[in-house]
Scaffold this active site. Sequence first.
Site, PDB file in Angstrom:
ATOM      1  N   CYS A   4      33.936  36.594  39.239  1.00 24.90           N
ATOM      2  CA  CYS A   4      35.209  36.342  39.928  1.00 24.90           C
ATOM      3  C   CYS A   4      35.438  34.842  40.134  1.00 24.90           C
ATOM      4  O   CYS A   4      36.584  34.410  40.260  1.00 24.90           O
ATOM      5  CB  CYS A   4      35.225  37.068  41.264  1.00 24.90           C
ATOM      6  SG  CYS A   4      33.869  36.587  42.349  1.00 24.90           S
TER       7      CYS A   4
ATOM      8  N   GLN B 214      41.398  40.520  42.940  1.00 26.25           N
ATOM      9  CA  GLN B 214      40.401  40.143  41.942  1.00 26.25           C
ATOM     10  C   GLN B 214      40.139  41.303  40.985  1.00 26.25           C
ATOM     11  O   GLN B 214      40.082  41.123  39.766  1.00 26.25           O
ATOM     12  CB  GLN B 214      39.095  39.741  42.646  1.00 26.25           C
ATOM     13  CG  GLN B 214      38.001  39.329  41.690  1.00 26.25           C
ATOM     14  CD  GLN B 214      38.368  38.071  40.915  1.00 26.25           C
ATOM     15  OE1 GLN B 214      38.775  37.081  41.499  1.00 26.25           O
ATOM     16  NE2 GLN B 214      38.238  38.104  39.592  1.00 26.25           N
TER      17      GLN B 214
ATOM     18  N   ARG C  38      44.575  36.526  36.938  1.00 21.26           N
ATOM     19  CA  ARG C  38      45.005  36.638  38.339  1.00 21.26           C
ATOM     20  C   ARG C  38      46.512  36.388  38.440  1.00 21.26           C
ATOM     21  O   ARG C  38      47.217  37.053  39.202  1.00 21.26           O
ATOM     22  CB  ARG C  38      44.259  35.612  39.217  1.00 21.26           C
ATOM     23  CG  ARG C  38      42.750  35.781  39.288  1.00 21.26           C
ATOM     24  CD  ARG C  38      42.354  36.970  40.135  1.00 21.26           C
ATOM     25  NE  ARG C  38      42.909  36.912  41.466  1.00 21.26           N
ATOM     26  CZ  ARG C  38      42.326  36.329  42.519  1.00 21.26           C
ATOM     27  NH1 ARG C  38      41.136  35.777  42.375  1.00 21.26           N
ATOM     28  NH2 ARG C  38      42.898  36.342  43.713  1.00 21.26           N
TER      29      ARG C  38
ATOM     30  N   HIS D 189      38.354  42.847  47.769  1.00 20.67           N
ATOM     31  CA  HIS D 189      39.082  41.802  47.045  1.00 20.67           C
ATOM     32  C   HIS D 189      39.900  42.487  45.935  1.00 20.67           C
ATOM     33  O   HIS D 189      39.625  42.318  44.747  1.00 20.67           O
ATOM     34  CB  HIS D 189      38.100  40.773  46.477  1.00 20.67           C
ATOM     35  CG  HIS D 189      38.733  39.464  46.094  1.00 20.67           C
ATOM     36  ND1 HIS D 189      40.092  39.218  46.209  1.00 20.67           N
ATOM     37  CD2 HIS D 189      38.187  38.323  45.572  1.00 20.67           C
ATOM     38  CE1 HIS D 189      40.344  37.979  45.790  1.00 20.67           C
ATOM     39  NE2 HIS D 189      39.221  37.423  45.411  1.00 20.67           N
TER      40      HIS D 189
ATOM     41  N   ARG E 108      44.198  36.037  53.355  1.00 15.10           N
ATOM     42  CA  ARG E 108      42.748  36.017  53.127  1.00 15.10           C
ATOM     43  C   ARG E 108      42.093  35.803  54.469  1.00 15.10           C
ATOM     44  O   ARG E 108      42.356  34.791  55.142  1.00 15.10           O
ATOM     45  CB  ARG E 108      42.365  34.901  52.157  1.00 15.10           C
ATOM     46  CG  ARG E 108      40.882  34.606  52.161  1.00 15.10           C
ATOM     47  CD  ARG E 108      40.467  33.701  51.040  1.00 15.10           C
ATOM     48  NE  ARG E 108      40.564  34.389  49.757  1.00 15.10           N
ATOM     49  CZ  ARG E 108      40.017  33.949  48.631  1.00 15.10           C
ATOM     50  NH1 ARG E 108      39.345  32.822  48.623  1.00 15.10           N
ATOM     51  NH2 ARG E 108      40.146  34.622  47.509  1.00 15.10           N
TER      52      ARG E 108
ATOM     53  N   ASP F  98      28.455  37.892  41.076  1.00 13.74           N
ATOM     54  CA  ASP F  98      29.174  37.102  42.079  1.00 13.74           C
ATOM     55  C   ASP F  98      28.124  36.331  42.873  1.00 13.74           C
ATOM     56  O   ASP F  98      26.914  36.590  42.751  1.00 13.74           O
ATOM     57  CB  ASP F  98      29.994  38.053  42.981  1.00 13.74           C
ATOM     58  CG  ASP F  98      30.875  37.321  43.988  1.00 13.74           C
ATOM     59  OD1 ASP F  98      31.069  36.095  43.851  1.00 13.74           O
ATOM     60  OD2 ASP F  98      31.371  37.981  44.930  1.00 13.74           O
TER      61      ASP F  98
HETATM   62  N1   CP Z   1      38.029  34.562  42.768  1.00 18.32           N
HETATM   63  C1   CP Z   1      38.659  34.029  43.841  1.00 18.32           C
HETATM   64  O1   CP Z   1      39.257  34.739  44.667  1.00 18.32           O
HETATM   65  O2   CP Z   1      38.575  32.668  43.899  1.00 18.32           O
HETATM   66  P1   CP Z   1      39.064  31.742  45.106  1.00 18.32           P
HETATM   67  O3   CP Z   1      38.121  31.947  46.244  1.00 18.32           O
HETATM   68  O4   CP Z   1      39.016  30.362  44.544  1.00 18.32           O
HETATM   69  O5   CP Z   1      40.467  32.155  45.492  1.00 18.32           O
HETATM   70  N1  NVA Z   2      32.175  37.337  47.379  1.00 24.31           N
HETATM   71  C1  NVA Z   2      32.825  36.051  47.348  1.00 24.31           C
HETATM   72  C2  NVA Z   2      34.047  36.105  46.503  1.00 24.31           C
HETATM   73  C3  NVA Z   2      34.811  34.820  46.407  1.00 24.31           C
HETATM   74  C4  NVA Z   2      36.046  34.949  45.580  1.00 24.31           C
HETATM   75  C5  NVA Z   2      33.157  35.627  48.765  1.00 24.31           C
HETATM   76  O1  NVA Z   2      33.648  36.449  49.538  1.00 24.31           O
HETATM   77  O2  NVA Z   2      32.919  34.465  49.098  1.00 24.31           O
END
Ligand code: CP
Ligand code: NVA
Length: 311
Positions: free
Chosen positions: A263, A131, A291, A128, A101, A223
């Site tokens: 998400c 997700q 997930r 993502h 990530r 989101d």
């Molecule tokens: N939806 C998601 O990716 O959550 P986190 O940021 O908690 O991993």
């Molecule tokens: N769009 C959000 C998703 C988190 C899972 C972010 O990138 O923070």
Amino acid sequence: MTRHLLTLDSLGREGILANLHLAGDLKAAGGMARDAIPGGRLGLIFDKPSTRTRVSFEAAAWGLGMLPITLRPDELQLGRGETVADTARVLSRYLTALAIRTFDQARVEELARYATIPIINALTDDHHPCQALADVMTLREEFGEFVGLRVAFIGDGNNVCHSLIQAAGYLGFTLAISTPEGYEPKAEIVEAARANCRINGGSIELGHDVRAAAKGADAIYTDVWASMGQETERQERARIFAGYRVDAELMALAASRAIFLHCLPAHRGDEVTDEVMDGPQSRVWDEAENRWYTEQALVYTLVTGKERLGG
Ligand code: CP
Ligand code: NVA
């Protein structure tokens, strides 16, 4: 050739459907592909915070019989100048697969270029994909098929939106996106998905009118207004996105069978009200649970090249 998950393009339609099939089998069988990859090691690098992705991947690794090794940036030499290429080469000697990530999509792609193990995008500023797999699994559990579905995405044309756009193109559902002006998803991602919709069905609609997007929708998705890395824009975005809140009134415009997806993490009171989050149409906890299954299926397929357990 080593297979990766950089965006949903890495899987394509058949790869997504195979993932959903295997994930569904795992869920039906109680959740775990026990010891499918005995002795495997799954690396997890998090340059941004995570609750779901970290824990579901660690649980997925355990379910597969793998050791999860989670690393934060301050624990790696990457932060002290070791190159991405050298990191990829070295970690490939220890690990069976690596999820990351991070901010820049190019970093994930560079890792994949030099790694000899599967690299998994666990969220970047632009995508993502993990997700989106759980999202479409949740849609399929609810509605059985994708063709003819209308999903409304309300809010920021962000990473989650981009992966959902790609999913719509490959699976042939309609995604009606409503964003404030200037916060639309990237045009090249929209155009590529529209080309896929011409083959698979569905469409990608863009607009700024939340009510028009929500009208008749089978699912309403939202989101956060400010994603990780955009903290300094939070106040400005709160003002700009104020009309992009999913509340009971917006849900009432959707189809009577409509579900609510997010998400997570949610900023309750901003992009969604408590009433919707906790209401009978909300499927957000199932979505988060999914997930775990989709990630087990993903790691299994990328590592073994198989789409069925033991197959
Ligand atoms: N939806 C998601 O990716 O959550 P986190 O940021 O908690 O991993
Ligand atoms: N769009 C959000 C998703 C988190 C899972 C972010 O990138 O923070």
